[in-house]
Design a protein around this motif. Structure first.
Motif: not given
Lengths: 213, 988
Positions: A127-131
């Motif tokens: 999802t290319r979501r950063g953590l």
């Protein structure tokens, strides 16, 4: 959240004690910590919703959970609280995959940088979501089986056999109705036409019925 | 009108079937219907019994497949199991606190504790060391010191004390500061608070260290130099005595530690034993006061007396296997010996203090197909009369695991199946005619009963008992387990070659072992280490022509290097008998090529290529040689030299040179070579087409009735190279310095058909080549995701044949023969898609005629096998497909490949340690048999385009019957009505 642990002389007892103390505090921090001997440590946590709420004890399903670094370079397992760690990881961009049967996890891209150690840079590749911290949650549950639909009269009706019966019933009961509703003159016309063409009636088709004509 | 509706409905149904890529979904109650799953652990290395407490008795084992497992001691079933990473080799295991299983792995750098009842990992500690060393693990049983029940681990040149409760570090002692000492033993004398470490420096100095258990402080260090040098390991005999061999392996050294002084005492072996022995070793079995020595001819038990004298107690045959000592009661110790006899083994248990007599002697019948005993672990239990009973866990040559108790085999596990090397299949025998009527009647009744139950199940009327009965009928349907050939080709024998050199035949119906043979030609002896390499079909007789059993060829190698001699044997596929033991051949075997020629007895011709690039023909008959000589001009092969980065193509030299050893050996001639620049490219993967693959048609009809011709060549080779910097694992190279290049090479002419570069990508590359396409999986460093790419290759030289006018005039090349020498113009299409998971293996379904559409079978990192419709990796997918393309079944372009959970062919199972996926065509065109192997085995059959040529298992016969009855009734009703109407018409 990220906490940096720099141990310069691991064999010095005071520092070791400090490290022990720190690691007690750091046990909840999900970060990348440096080590002196060339490698870094990646700490993280796998959270499976529905079970994490109780805090302790993973479901039986997650008993065989594995966390995999770089496609099999290192494999580790989850502690009862869901924590995991990889040791001696060189600087670079790495890939972490979580394997729990029944759940779909996105692989995670983790940057271990030599320049600013301790900084977590992680992102889900799907999802290319950063953590912000290395807490991995499944994207979705995986259902490996089709759900068998409960018995439904519509299923039978929809099946080819059901359609056949339905069509027959239609012909048997609706067609005469249609014929009745038709203009009597038209019927007569049609019947005449039929007679002229000699279209055999259903009765003629019956084997023992040739005499009726 | 209604007809039209019905027609359109049916059309809709079929078109929807065609357009939606099929998923291979399964209902939960269909599990086990056509698939089976077997769980194994591999060859056991260590075993620890846990039988003290009442309740479940278990044995914890670690294996050579890096598996840690807890087994039920009563039945041998797996309670729990974990497969560690490939590089995470288990060094030692033990049980701490009576509830944790402790494993030490990765050369003593990772210590883990697992909960004994359920296998949940409790804690994990990483132990950093300064150098690589051997790994030692000591779990003290009753430590008098008030400390958090520590575990002592030596690994990486450091001694660590770890709390067994939570895995916390207590202290660490680095021996690197003490010079380059290598610790051999850790000894914890009972009741003391000092740990003794015994080691060797530069193999010429003995060192002992006394270390405080509480804080790791060094209390005392003594050393004594021994200029002769030592060989092997130091073995403790008692608390303060050790034995070791000197470097020449002819002198026994007894080390005694007395008041902080080391005394060395040397005894020549020739004084103890008669005759010389070159390969003497001290066996690692720890027996108090006694040690055992293995010489060339025998095993000798030697007692060390209090005065430091060696007394030879007994000599036994060298095939005897000795267990570790087991403490029975105060100071009493027992150990077990296993001696292999003819089709039986003799187990004897002896007390250490009373070596002269056997405490227990049992003879157990043993299948000689299991080979010799390799390892033994013993455990005792107290009988009702308070005497000691013993149970022994033995590991056999074929890697199977057996539990012996009271002279009987309690259970066996065929764990050799955890290390399958190669797979082939065989047809079952044809059914003999002459089935009794009673049998038919019985089966008819059963069949009807089954269908009644099925109908009830479908109508949701079945009681739970009936549902269970239904499940049982389904699982045990005798149809699928018969030992005869079936019409659909579902029943077959899977023939598996394992690392132990054993051949197994498994029935595809339920996965049972039909036969197993330990191949004599592949047995490892003391002189040489043999291992199987390849399994090929040797003779597949057509049952109409020849009443012979089919057979398989096993090619092995005796020795560790590539130039070691090969071993060949031919095995009957129905019985497992070794028909021909071609023995260890005089040449090596680097490559095995099955030639597409057969002799009059339908034996397949094989070429074995040795390390000197010489070709050896098998079978060695004049007829085979004649056939081969006739066809030798058309025989080509290639070799891949990954290290050098060279591909070479070979042919057979026509003339017999004088230095060929036999008339069935042929010299090769180098035809072409492709040299990859070593500074920029390194070969990491090569893939060819499966030799038995069938392609239905060369033409591919695409949108607007256009035709493309597939370039179908059996000689296509896919090669992937990466830049040398990027050949390591992910994370070791930056995108800028890693380049992946893929090639399609023709192996006859050496022509490069296609070359493509993926910048910023790296391996590992897994690929599959089929028909005219290749699909490969690699890692894209820029996107940091895995990608699957496809290349389809088309023959351009035939493209003009579409012109009707040319066809009429005769200006077409359809009549020109297809030749492997020709160099047709080719064109390629390719496309890349993201794929979520890492991949362990990739394969493709294969069907009998090649008509059915194909599914890719992808073995993911999670040890599951995903079936992915080939249409998802079509290079012609575009963002907005035209109407014509949609009709063709082309899907709109997406950037990632979908992972549909229902299309995992392994459904909720995992094939732990997955290594390969084999597909076998069934006789039924729609169906392909799939066999996945690793530590586990999994078999199923899949129909990529659904079973369009047969009714599915859950077809509702009852409904069909009902419909027919209803139709017949309706016909009669309408007949009566119609007749009545006719009569009325006539009266009018």
């Amino acid at each position: 959240m990220a906490l940096l642990l720099r141990t310069s002389k691991p064999n010095s007892p005071t520092l070791l004690l400090l490290l022990l103390l720190l690691s007690l505090f750091a046990s909840s921090s999900l970060a990348i910590t440096t080590r002196n001997e060339g490698g870094y440590t990646i700490n993280g946590r796998v959270k499976i919703p529905g079970f994490g709420a109780k805090g302790f004890g993973l479901p039986v399903k997650a008993n065989n959970a594995k966390v995999i670094l770089n496609g099999g370079q290192q494999v580790t397992f989850l502690k009862p609280d869901g924590y995991f760690s990889f040791h001696n990881v060189p600087a670079g961009t790495h890939l972490i995959e979580v394997d729990v049967i029944g759940y779909f996890f996105s692989p995670i891209r983790v940057d271990v940088s030599a320049r600013n150690p301790g900084k977590v840079q992680a992102a889900l590749t799907e999802t290319r979501r950063g953590l912000n911290e290395l807490v991995l949650e499944p994207l979705r549950e995986e259902q490996y089986y089709e759900i068998r639909e409960p018995f439904n009269i519509m299923n039978i009706v929809k099946s080819p056999m059901g359609l056949m019966i339905g069509f027959m019933v239609l012909v048997m009961f609706v067609m005469p109705k249609l014929v009745e509703n038709m203009d009597p003159e038209e019927i007569r016309k049609a019947q005449e036409e039929m007679r002229n063409q000699g279209v055999p009636s259903l009765a003629n088709l019956m084997p023992g019925n040739a005499r009726s004509n | 009108m209604a007809m039209a509706i019905k027609l359109s409905l049916i059309l809709l149904f079929f078109t929807s079937l065609l357009l939606i890529p099929t998923t291979l979904s399964l209902f939960q109650d269909q599990v086990g219907l056509m698939d089976w799953h077997q769980r194994y652990i591999g060859k056991v290395k260590h075993a620890v019994f846990h039988t003290q407490k009442a309740g479940r008795k278990r044995v914890v084992v670690s294996t050579e497949e890096n598996v840690i497992a807890s087994l039920d001691l009563r039945r041998g079933e797996i309670f729990w199991r974990h497969v560690l990473g490939a590089d995470d080799v288990i060094d030692k295991i033990d049980i701490a606190l009576g509830k944790y299983v402790i494993t030490l792995s990765s050369e003593g750098s990772i210590l883990r504790a697992w909960n004994l009842p359920d296998g949940q990992m409790v804690w994990e500690s990483f132990l950093s060391g300064s150098k690589s060393s051997k790994a030692l693990l000591t779990v003290p049983v009753n430590l008098k010191v008030d400390l958090d029940s520590p575990i002592f681990v030596y690994g990486g040149g450091c001694l660590h004390a770890i709390s067994s409760i939570d895995g916390e570090y207590l202290w660490k002692k680095d021996f690197a500061t003490e010079g380059s000492v290598d610790i051999h033993q850790l000894i914890l004398p009972g009741g003391s608070d000092v740990i003794h470490a015994v080691g060797v420096t530069d193999s010429s100095q003995f060192d002992t260290y006394e270390i405080d258990v509480k804080n790791g402080g060094l209390l005392k260090h003594t050393s004594a130099s021994f200029p002769g040098g030592i060989y092997g390991e130091i073995l403790p005999v008692s608390g303060d005595r050790f034995v070791v061999l000197d470097a020449s392996r002819s002198v026994l050294v007894l080390i005694t530690i007395n008041n902080g002084q080391i005394h060395l005492q040397q005894t020549h072996l020739s004084d103890l034993i008669h005759g010389s022995s070159e390969n003497t070793v001290i066996l690692p079995s720890k027996l108090s006061g006694i040690f055992s020595l293995k010489t060339d001819s025998s095993i000798i038990f030697i007692k060390v007396t209090d005065e430091g004298k060696f007394n030879v107690m007994e000599k036994v045959d060298k095939t005897v296997v000795v267990s570790d000592a087991l403490a029975l009661s105060e100071g009493e110790q027992a150990f077990a010996l296993v001696q292999h006899g003819d089709s039986k083994i003799e187990l004897s248990v002896r007390l250490v203090h009373d070596m002269s007599s056997n405490h227990l002697k049992e003879t157990v019948k043993m299948d000689h197909e299991r080979g010799f005993v390799h390892k033994i672990f013993i455990n005792n239990y107290v009988r009702t009369d308070r005497s000691h009973g013993f149970r022994a866990l033995i590991v056999m040559e074929d890697h199977s695991l057996l539990l012996l108790q009271q002279g009987e085999i309690v259970w066996t596990r065929d764990d050799g199946l955890a290390s399958v090397i190669d797979v082939t299949t065989s047809e079952l025998p044809v059914e003999k005619i002459g089935v009794s009527v009673a049998k038919v009647e019985h089966s008819l009744f059963e069949w009807l009963k089954g269908h009644m139950l099925k109908l009830k199940g479908a109508l949701m009327l079945a009681t739970p008992d009936e549902v269970a009965a239904l499940q049982k009928i389904r699982l045990q349907s005798s149809q699928k387990n018969k030992m005869t050939r079936d019409h659909n080709g579902f029943r077959r024998l899977l023939i598996l070659l394992t690392r132990a050199g054993k051949l197994y035949a498994l029935h595809t119906g339920d996965g049972r072992v039909v036969w197993s043979t330990l191949l004599q030609s592949l047995r490892t002896t003391s002189q040489q280490q043999c291992a199987g390499l390849k399994l090929r079909q040797w003779q597949v007789p057509h049952h109409h022509a020849l009443d012979n059993n089919p057979s398989v060829l096993v090619v092995g190698r005796c020795g560790l290097s590539l130039t070691s001699p090969s071993a060949l044997s031919v095995v009957d596929a129905y019985t497992g008998k070794e028909l021909q033991n071609l023995g260890s051949a005089h040449h090596s075997a680097v490559q095995v090529i099955s030639l597409p020629f057969r002799d009059s007895t339908e034996q397949q011709l094989h070429l074995l290529i040795d390390a000197d690039k010489r070709a050896h023909l098998y079978p060695t008959t004049p007829e085979a040689a004649h056939i081969f000589q006739r066809e030798s001009e058309n025989v080509y092969w290639y070799s891949v030299e990954s290290e050098a980065g060279i591909l070479r193509g070979y042919g057979v030299k026509k003339t017999h040179s004088s230095d060929t050893p036999s008339e069935y050996s042929y010299e090769s001639r180098n035809l072409w070579s492709i040299v990859f620049p070593s500074e920029s490219e390194k070969i990491i993967a090569t893939v060819t087409r499966k030799p038995n693959e069938v392609v239905h048609t060369q033409a591919k009809v695409i949108a607007d009735e256009d035709v493309m011709y597939k370039y179908i060549s059996k000689n296509m080779l896919f090669v992937a190279t990466v830049s040398p910097k990027a050949s390591g694992p992910i994370g070791s190279a930056t995108p800028d310095e890693s380049v992946l290049v893929v090639y399609l090479v023709d192996t006859i002419t050496g022509r490069i058909l296609h070359r493509m570069t993926h910048l910023g990508s790296q391996g590992p590359v897994h690929a599959v080549l089929s028909e005219n396409w290749v699909v490969y999986h690699y890692f894209n460093l820029r996107a940091h995701r895995y990608e699957i790419s496809v290349i389809e290759i088309y023959d351009q030289s035939r493209a003009e044949n579409k012109d009707v006018l040319k066809l009429i005039i005769g200006k077409h090349n359809l009549t020109t023969p297809i030749s492997s020498y020709s160099r047709p113009e080719v064109t390629t299409k390719s496309q890349s898609y993201f794929f979520t998971h890492s991949v362990k293996a990739i394969s493709v379904t294969s069907t009998a005629k090649g008509i059915t559409s194909k599914h890719l079978l992808i073995g993911t990192i999670g040890d599951q096998v995903l079936a992915l419709d080939k249409r998802f990796v079509d290079p012609r997918r575009s963002l907005n497909p035209t109407q014509a393309e949609k009709e063709e079944g082309l899907l709109p372009l997406t950037d990632a490949l979908p992972i549909i959970p229902q299309s995992y062919v392994t459904h909720a199972f995992k094939v732990e340690g997955l290594r390969g996926i084999e597909t076998i065509p069934a006789k039924l065109e729609s169906t392909s048999l799939v066999f996945a192997y690793g530590v586990d085995l999994f078999y199923t059959r899949i129909a990529p385009s659904r079973t369009y040529d047969s009714l599915t298992e859950d077809f509702n016969y009852a409904l069909l019957l009902l419909t027919i009855v209803a139709l017949v009734v309706a016909i009669f009703v309408t007949w009566v009505l119609s007749e009545r109407k006719d009569l009325q018409d006539k009266w009018r």
